[in-house]
Design an enzyme around this catalytic site. Structure first.
Site, PDB file in Angstrom:
ATOM      1  N   GLU A 108      21.680  12.752 -22.099  1.00  0.00           N
ATOM      2  CA  GLU A 108      22.363  12.845 -21.216  1.00  0.00           C
ATOM      3  C   GLU A 108      23.677  13.614 -21.165  1.00  0.00           C
ATOM      4  O   GLU A 108      24.422  12.757 -21.792  1.00  0.00           O
ATOM      5  CB  GLU A 108      21.992  12.286 -19.898  1.00  0.00           C
ATOM      6  CG  GLU A 108      22.955  12.354 -18.429  1.00  0.00           C
ATOM      7  CD  GLU A 108      22.370  11.147 -17.841  1.00  0.00           C
ATOM      8  OE1 GLU A 108      23.110  11.502 -17.128  1.00  0.00           O
ATOM      9  OE2 GLU A 108      22.707   9.859 -17.708  1.00  0.00           O
ATOM     10  N   PHE A 109      23.918  14.782 -20.421  1.00  0.00           N
ATOM     11  CA  PHE A 109      25.166  15.537 -20.382  1.00  0.00           C
ATOM     12  C   PHE A 109      25.745  14.828 -19.396  1.00  0.00           C
ATOM     13  O   PHE A 109      25.743  15.445 -18.565  1.00  0.00           O
ATOM     14  CB  PHE A 109      25.388  16.971 -20.462  1.00  0.00           C
ATOM     15  CG  PHE A 109      26.804  17.319 -21.315  1.00  0.00           C
ATOM     16  CD1 PHE A 109      27.303  18.078 -21.987  1.00  0.00           C
ATOM     17  CD2 PHE A 109      27.430  17.383 -20.091  1.00  0.00           C
ATOM     18  CE1 PHE A 109      28.198  17.843 -22.106  1.00  0.00           C
ATOM     19  CE2 PHE A 109      29.162  18.118 -20.002  1.00  0.00           C
ATOM     20  CZ  PHE A 109      29.526  18.249 -20.826  1.00  0.00           C
ATOM     21  N   ILE A 110      26.778  14.392 -18.906  1.00  0.00           N
ATOM     22  CA  ILE A 110      27.582  13.359 -18.281  1.00  0.00           C
ATOM     23  C   ILE A 110      28.910  14.151 -18.005  1.00  0.00           C
ATOM     24  O   ILE A 110      30.083  14.049 -19.132  1.00  0.00           O
ATOM     25  CB  ILE A 110      28.205  12.415 -18.831  1.00  0.00           C
ATOM     26  CG1 ILE A 110      27.032  11.213 -18.489  1.00  0.00           C
ATOM     27  CG2 ILE A 110      28.455  11.732 -16.522  1.00  0.00           C
ATOM     28  CD1 ILE A 110      26.976   9.833 -18.793  1.00  0.00           C
ATOM     29  N   ASP A 133      31.642  -2.153 -29.051  1.00  0.00           N
ATOM     30  CA  ASP A 133      33.610  -1.340 -29.810  1.00  0.00           C
ATOM     31  C   ASP A 133      33.798   0.084 -28.804  1.00  0.00           C
ATOM     32  O   ASP A 133      34.225   0.804 -28.679  1.00  0.00           O
ATOM     33  CB  ASP A 133      31.941   0.221 -30.920  1.00  0.00           C
ATOM     34  CG  ASP A 133      33.623   1.270 -31.148  1.00  0.00           C
ATOM     35  OD1 ASP A 133      34.875   0.957 -31.670  1.00  0.00           O
ATOM     36  OD2 ASP A 133      33.772   2.156 -31.892  1.00  0.00           O
TER      37      ASP A 133
END
Length: 336
Positions: free
Chosen positions: A135-137, A240
């Protein structure tokens, strides 16, 4: 974030850059801007395009543009008539690296707590290497609300526990360093062997540093007293969590990226706090959901140590003095 070329990766596990780690970028790409006829001609050799134009439900890719700045993974935004997709690729490393990322993202996504990019597909590239589609947020102007970040992170830790013990389904990477996630029933044993011990072994192999190896191993064998009276549950950790892997979406909700997930003591999540900018509002909100445990302050540097050792392995001896200072302080405290 500066764009250094057509294919640029994200750098993770360092205060230098934005999100993930990777190889040097390729000089050029055959797909800088194109319409469907060119896409259709390339389908057989391009599993990324093939997925986007089938399971991704797009009929046209209108633009491919680089995202971020770094040096290990290529990162690109694919604009399509079905919306944008985020794609990372690595020309040198096989799919196992992205498998670990997919499993981690899915595990965090399924808690329905803090927002993470939904992973869609990973696999091998025909010319070698691997890729992941997710998904591109759209990110917002501010990085994140500290108190909301603390609360949602604690909710994730509280929601996701493991009945298998401490570890993860696969080994993964912390930056580009292998992270060993063999299931272990005892946290002290897991942290001593698979976190501190493994990093110390790599330091000895890479730098021949017998001093830090010997002192670090002595510490690793004697950390038990730091956990007396503490009930430790195996919580799902991002693994991380530094400033480059924390942002917010366009609605101001916290988003965390590029995980090195495993199930561990929740306090280990703060191991990159020296590079994350966590403030009082973050910790206050976090501890309202996950109460602070006895001896928290005494263990904080122990969890920083893992990441200092990893930075020594990744970036060289400039991190040696910080790691050795923590080791020596604990050896004096524990009188071993």
């Amino acid at each position: 974030m500066a764009v250094a070329g057509l294919h640029v990766g994200f750098m993770s596990s360092s205060c230098i850059s934005f999100a993930d780690t990777g190889i040097l970028p390729r000089k050029s790409s055959p797909f800088t801007r194109f319409q469907r006829p060119l896409v259709m001609a390339c389908l057989g050799n391009d599993p990324i395009t093939e997925w986007i134009l089938s399971e991704g439900k797009a009929t046209q890719i209108t633009r491919i543009s680089p995202v971020g700045g770094g040096c290990i993974n290529n990162a690109n935004r694919y604009d399509t008539d079905a919306g944008p997709f985020f794609v990372k690729s690595n020309r040198s490393i096989g799919p196992s690296m992205f498998e670990g990322e997919v499993l981690g993202l899915n595990a965090m996504y399924e808690t329905h707590t803090i927002r993470v990019p939904k992973p869609y597909k990973f696999g091998a590239l025909p010319t070698g290497g691997s890729y992941i589609i997710m998904e591109f947020i759209e990110f917002g102007a501010s990085r994140s609300n500290q108190s909301e970040l603390g609360r949602k992170l604690a909710e994730m830790h509280k929601a996701a526990k493991s009945e298998k013990g401490f570890g993860f389904h696969v080994d993964n990477t912390i930056g580009s360093t292998p992270q060993i996630n063999t299931w272990t029933s005892d946290w002290v044993e897991f942290y001593a062997e698979h976190r501190l011990g493994y990093q110390l072994k790599l330091i000895r192999q890479q730098y021949g540093d017998s001093t830090i190896h010997e002192r670090g191993q002595r510490l690793a064998k004697n950390i038990g007293p730091l956990f007396e009276g503490v009930a430790i549950e195996p919580c799902l950790l991002h693994g991380d969590l530094w400033s480059g892997n924390i942002t917010s979406d366009k609605n101001g909700e916290p988003v965390i990226l590029d995980p090195a997930c495993y199930y561990g003591h929740n306090e280990a999540e703060f191991g990159m706090s020296w590079c994350a900018g966590f403030g009082g509002s973050f910790y206050n909100a976090y501890f309202e959901v996950m109460p602070k445990q006895p001896g928290f302050e005494k263990r904080r540097d122990l969890y920083l140590l893992y990441h200092y050792l990893n930075h020594y392995n990744l970036f060289g001896s400039s991190y040696r003095s910080s790691a050795l200072s923590i080791i020596d302080d604990y050896l004096r405290m524990l009188k071993v």
